[in-house]
Scaffold this motif. Structure first.
Motif: not given
Length: 130
Positions: A10-32
């Motif tokens: 799926t197309c992402c609109r940039g790094p902030f979109d990826v961050i938003r999707r990861v946080v939405h799917a896995e929570g803030f902890r998913g970034l780490y």
């Protein structure tokens, strides 16, 4: 972001979109995800790199005839060549430790990628699961 346009992504609109999707799917902890293994990997790898670099430089300088008490000074070309060679040797030694642990880390990070609404397929994934 690097695989946009490939089938199954799926197309992402940039790094902030990826961050938003990861946080939405896995929570803030998913970034780490994988941070602990990264620290476990990079700490000994860095120590091994610096130790190997120093040892390689010492061996190379000695083999070129430079001793601690020698008045002879190396040229800039010799210095750069020795440093580059020692860096390559150190990188190779460090990779021996880093690569297996990094492989484990990457596989752990990918375990939950199916929960996200975008995928990042790779050549190796396709070969392994072809």
């Amino acid at each position: 972001l690097m695989v946009q346009g490939l089938p199954g992504t799926t197309c992402c609109r940039g790094p902030f979109d990826v961050i938003r999707r990861v946080v939405h799917a896995e929570g803030f902890r998913g970034l780490y995800r994988g941070f602990g293994l990264t620290a476990v990997t990079q700490s000994p790898a860095s120590a091994l790199w610096w130790g190997s670099y120093g040892a390689a430089q010492h061996i190379i300088w000695r083999s070129l005839g430079y001793k601690d008490d020698t008045e002879k000074k190396p040229s800039h070309v010799e210095m750069v060549t020795v440093q580059a060679t020692a860096g390559m040797v150190a990188g190779a030694c460090s990779s021996v430790i880093t690569t297996p642990i990094d492989t484990v880390k990457t596989r752990l990070q990918r375990q939950r990628i199916a929960k996200l609404d975008f995928r990042m397929p790779s050549l190796w994934y396709g070969i392994a699961n072809g």
